[in-house]
Design a protein around this motif. Structure first.
Motif, PDB file in Angstrom:
ATOM      1  N   LEU A 122      20.986   9.038  48.753  1.00 53.36           N
ATOM      2  CA  LEU A 122      19.877   8.969  49.700  1.00 53.36           C
ATOM      3  C   LEU A 122      18.983   7.765  49.428  1.00 53.36           C
ATOM      4  CD1 LEU A 122      18.888  12.740  49.644  1.00 53.36           C
ATOM      5  CD2 LEU A 122      20.466  11.587  51.196  1.00 53.36           C
ATOM      6  N   LEU A 123      18.913   7.347  48.173  1.00 56.76           N
ATOM      7  CA  LEU A 123      18.060   6.220  47.776  1.00 56.76           C
ATOM      8  C   LEU A 123      18.689   5.530  46.576  1.00 56.76           C
ATOM      9  CD1 LEU A 123      15.333   4.585  47.655  1.00 56.76           C
ATOM     10  CD2 LEU A 123      14.487   6.418  46.163  1.00 56.76           C
ATOM     11  N   ALA A 124      18.738   4.200  46.639  1.00 60.01           N
ATOM     12  CA  ALA A 124      19.131   3.378  45.490  1.00 60.01           C
ATOM     13  C   ALA A 124      17.963   2.469  45.132  1.00 60.01           C
ATOM     14  CB  ALA A 124      20.370   2.545  45.805  1.00 60.01           C
ATOM     15  N   VAL A 125      17.712   2.297  43.839  1.00 63.20           N
ATOM     16  CA  VAL A 125      16.585   1.497  43.356  1.00 63.20           C
ATOM     17  C   VAL A 125      17.102   0.449  42.384  1.00 63.20           C
ATOM     18  CG1 VAL A 125      14.357   1.531  42.161  1.00 63.20           C
ATOM     19  CG2 VAL A 125      15.060   3.503  43.558  1.00 63.20           C
ATOM     20  N   GLU A 126      16.688  -0.796  42.589  1.00 62.43           N
ATOM     21  CA  GLU A 126      16.997  -1.884  41.659  1.00 62.43           C
ATOM     22  C   GLU A 126      15.699  -2.530  41.184  1.00 62.43           C
ATOM     23  OE1 GLU A 126      19.743  -2.693  40.303  1.00 62.43           O
ATOM     24  OE2 GLU A 126      21.345  -1.955  41.618  1.00 62.43           O
ATOM     25  N   ILE A 127      15.525  -2.619  39.881  1.00 63.64           N
ATOM     26  CA  ILE A 127      14.410  -3.353  39.283  1.00 63.64           C
ATOM     27  C   ILE A 127      14.937  -4.735  38.917  1.00 63.64           C
ATOM     28  CG2 ILE A 127      12.719  -3.414  37.415  1.00 63.64           C
ATOM     29  CD1 ILE A 127      13.036  -0.320  37.294  1.00 63.64           C
ATOM     30  N   ARG A 150      21.232   4.755  52.927  1.00 56.25           N
ATOM     31  CA  ARG A 150      20.164   4.645  53.930  1.00 56.25           C
ATOM     32  C   ARG A 150      18.893   3.998  53.417  1.00 56.25           C
ATOM     33  NH1 ARG A 150      18.430   9.513  57.775  1.00 56.25           N
ATOM     34  NH2 ARG A 150      17.111   7.929  58.703  1.00 56.25           N
ATOM     35  N   HIS A 151      18.532   4.261  52.182  1.00 56.57           N
ATOM     36  CA  HIS A 151      17.247   3.796  51.675  1.00 56.57           C
ATOM     37  C   HIS A 151      17.454   2.998  50.381  1.00 56.57           C
ATOM     38  CE1 HIS A 151      15.080   6.277  54.566  1.00 56.57           C
ATOM     39  NE2 HIS A 151      15.943   7.231  54.280  1.00 56.57           N
ATOM     40  N   PHE A 152      16.691   1.900  50.285  1.00 56.42           N
ATOM     41  CA  PHE A 152      16.807   1.015  49.122  1.00 56.42           C
ATOM     42  C   PHE A 152      15.422   0.515  48.748  1.00 56.42           C
ATOM     43  CE2 PHE A 152      17.221  -3.483  47.668  1.00 56.42           C
ATOM     44  CZ  PHE A 152      17.773  -3.213  46.428  1.00 56.42           C
ATOM     45  N   TRP A 153      15.110   0.559  47.442  1.00 63.01           N
ATOM     46  CA  TRP A 153      13.870  -0.025  46.919  1.00 63.01           C
ATOM     47  C   TRP A 153      14.231  -1.162  45.981  1.00 63.01           C
ATOM     48  CZ3 TRP A 153      10.834   4.850  44.827  1.00 63.01           C
ATOM     49  CH2 TRP A 153      10.546   5.706  45.907  1.00 63.01           C
ATOM     50  N   ARG A 154      13.571  -2.302  46.189  1.00 65.95           N
ATOM     51  CA  ARG A 154      13.687  -3.428  45.243  1.00 65.95           C
ATOM     52  C   ARG A 154      12.352  -3.585  44.548  1.00 65.95           C
ATOM     53  NH1 ARG A 154      13.562  -7.875  48.266  1.00 65.95           N
ATOM     54  NH2 ARG A 154      11.883  -8.994  47.226  1.00 65.95           N
ATOM     55  N   VAL A 155      12.362  -3.599  43.237  1.00 62.87           N
ATOM     56  CA  VAL A 155      11.126  -3.632  42.448  1.00 62.87           C
ATOM     57  C   VAL A 155      11.018  -4.990  41.765  1.00 62.87           C
ATOM     58  CG1 VAL A 155       9.781  -2.503  40.639  1.00 62.87           C
ATOM     59  CG2 VAL A 155      11.347  -1.144  42.059  1.00 62.87           C
ATOM     60  N   VAL A 163       5.822  -4.312  42.110  1.00 59.82           N
ATOM     61  CA  VAL A 163       5.678  -4.347  43.562  1.00 59.82           C
ATOM     62  C   VAL A 163       6.986  -3.802  44.126  1.00 59.82           C
ATOM     63  CG1 VAL A 163       5.385  -5.793  45.601  1.00 59.82           C
ATOM     64  CG2 VAL A 163       4.134  -6.325  43.498  1.00 59.82           C
ATOM     65  N   VAL A 164       6.879  -2.822  45.018  1.00 57.48           N
ATOM     66  CA  VAL A 164       8.071  -2.154  45.533  1.00 57.48           C
ATOM     67  C   VAL A 164       8.298  -2.554  46.984  1.00 57.48           C
ATOM     68  CG1 VAL A 164       9.239   0.040  45.918  1.00 57.48           C
ATOM     69  CG2 VAL A 164       7.681  -0.217  43.962  1.00 57.48           C
ATOM     70  N   TYR A 165       9.438  -3.178  47.229  1.00 56.38           N
ATOM     71  CA  TYR A 165       9.873  -3.533  48.575  1.00 56.38           C
ATOM     72  C   TYR A 165      10.770  -2.406  49.073  1.00 56.38           C
ATOM     73  CZ  TYR A 165       8.208  -8.246  47.476  1.00 56.38           C
ATOM     74  OH  TYR A 165       7.428  -9.325  47.126  1.00 56.38           O
ATOM     75  N   ILE A 181       5.867  -3.228  51.909  1.00 51.69           N
ATOM     76  CA  ILE A 181       5.743  -3.887  50.603  1.00 51.69           C
ATOM     77  C   ILE A 181       4.541  -3.254  49.928  1.00 51.69           C
ATOM     78  CG2 ILE A 181       5.447  -6.063  49.371  1.00 51.69           C
ATOM     79  CD1 ILE A 181       6.586  -7.478  51.836  1.00 51.69           C
ATOM     80  N   HIS A 182       4.761  -2.601  48.801  1.00 55.66           N
ATOM     81  CA  HIS A 182       3.754  -1.728  48.210  1.00 55.66           C
ATOM     82  C   HIS A 182       3.220  -2.314  46.903  1.00 55.66           C
ATOM     83  CE1 HIS A 182       4.726   1.714  50.943  1.00 55.66           C
ATOM     84  NE2 HIS A 182       5.849   1.011  51.044  1.00 55.66           N
ATOM     85  N   HIS A 183       1.923  -2.646  46.918  1.00 55.65           N
ATOM     86  CA  HIS A 183       1.198  -3.084  45.725  1.00 55.65           C
ATOM     87  C   HIS A 183       0.300  -1.934  45.270  1.00 55.65           C
ATOM     88  CE1 HIS A 183       2.050  -7.467  46.394  1.00 55.65           C
ATOM     89  NE2 HIS A 183       2.211  -7.017  47.624  1.00 55.65           N
ATOM     90  N   ASN A 184       0.206  -1.742  43.988  1.00 54.77           N
ATOM     91  CA  ASN A 184      -0.705  -0.766  43.364  1.00 54.77           C
ATOM     92  C   ASN A 184      -0.318   0.685  43.649  1.00 54.77           C
ATOM     93  OD1 ASN A 184      -2.306  -2.824  42.247  1.00 54.77           O
ATOM     94  ND2 ASN A 184      -3.510  -2.974  44.136  1.00 54.77           N
TER      95      ASN A 184
END
Length: 209
Positions: A122-127, A150-155, A163-165, A181-184
């Motif tokens: 459902l979600l993949a995250v890459e830092i 469907r959902h991806f976060w790039r940190v 910062v999370v895109y 684009i999420h700051h804080n």
């Protein structure tokens, strides 16, 4: 041959034996090979049939990963499962390892499981790491989208804070569109409602603002 030259050759032979890596078969490795190749370092990824090895991670990477994992575990519904540093089989020659994944609890097959199917993610995250910027920003997201995740976060790191895109898949084009684009503070409703104070990456346990 001089004694010095002989010593140099012996040193080279010793290094080659110490750092001997598996020789790929014609056409490169396959996703199933990753479970069978002996002596691979932890967190080895397979991309386009080639092996990629992880360099030592930074404190930022570790702290951001821990923050996101802990908050996802705490806030995700009971029918979802947060997976840390396991691989997904995207195809015959691709088996990358996202830093985090969120999957349905039913996707777990047992204690010997080593990968998850993209249909279950459902979600993949890459830092993003310094040694893998192009892979984390371009190559892996493109492959995740093509596989239907469907959902991806790039940190990314900015002034020591994450910062999370946030991206969502456009099913018509099989490509990601940025939705924020999420700051804080990270606040999203999909794939499940989550709100994370990103400044807490620097906070000692047990302390509050």
């Amino acid at each position: 041959m001089s004694a010095a030259a002989e010593d140099r050759r012996d040193d080279r032979d010793d290094r080659e034996e110490q750092y001997a890596f598996p020789v790929p078969p014609p056409g490169g490795w396959t996703a199933d090979d990753l479970d069978r190749i002996k002596g691979l370092p932890p967190h080895t990824e397979l991309i386009d049939g080639g092996l990629f090895f992880v360099t030592p991670q930074t404190d930022f990477h570790m702290a951001a990963l821990r923050l996101l994992e802990n908050e996802l575990v705490r806030q995700a519904p009971d029918d979802l499962y947060v997976v840390r540093e396991m691989t997904t089989k995207l195809g015959e020659r691709d088996r990358p390892e996202p830093d985090l994944m969120v999957v349905p609890w039913r996707a777990r097959t047992g204690p010997e499981q080593t990968w998850y199917a993209p249909d279950d993610i459902l979600l993949a995250v890459e830092i993003v790491s310094d040694e893998s910027v192009q892979r984390d920003r371009e190559l892996k997201p493109r492959k995740y989208a093509a596989a239907g995740i469907r959902h991806f976060w790039r940190v990314e790191k900015n002034d020591g804070l994450p910062v999370v895109y946030v991206y969502e898949l456009d099913p018509a084009t099989r490509s990601y569109a940025v939705t924020g684009i999420h700051h804080n503070r990270l606040k999203v409703d999909v794939p499940c409602p989550v709100e994370i104070d990103l400044t807490a990456v620097e906070r000692r346990r047990g302390t509050r603002d």
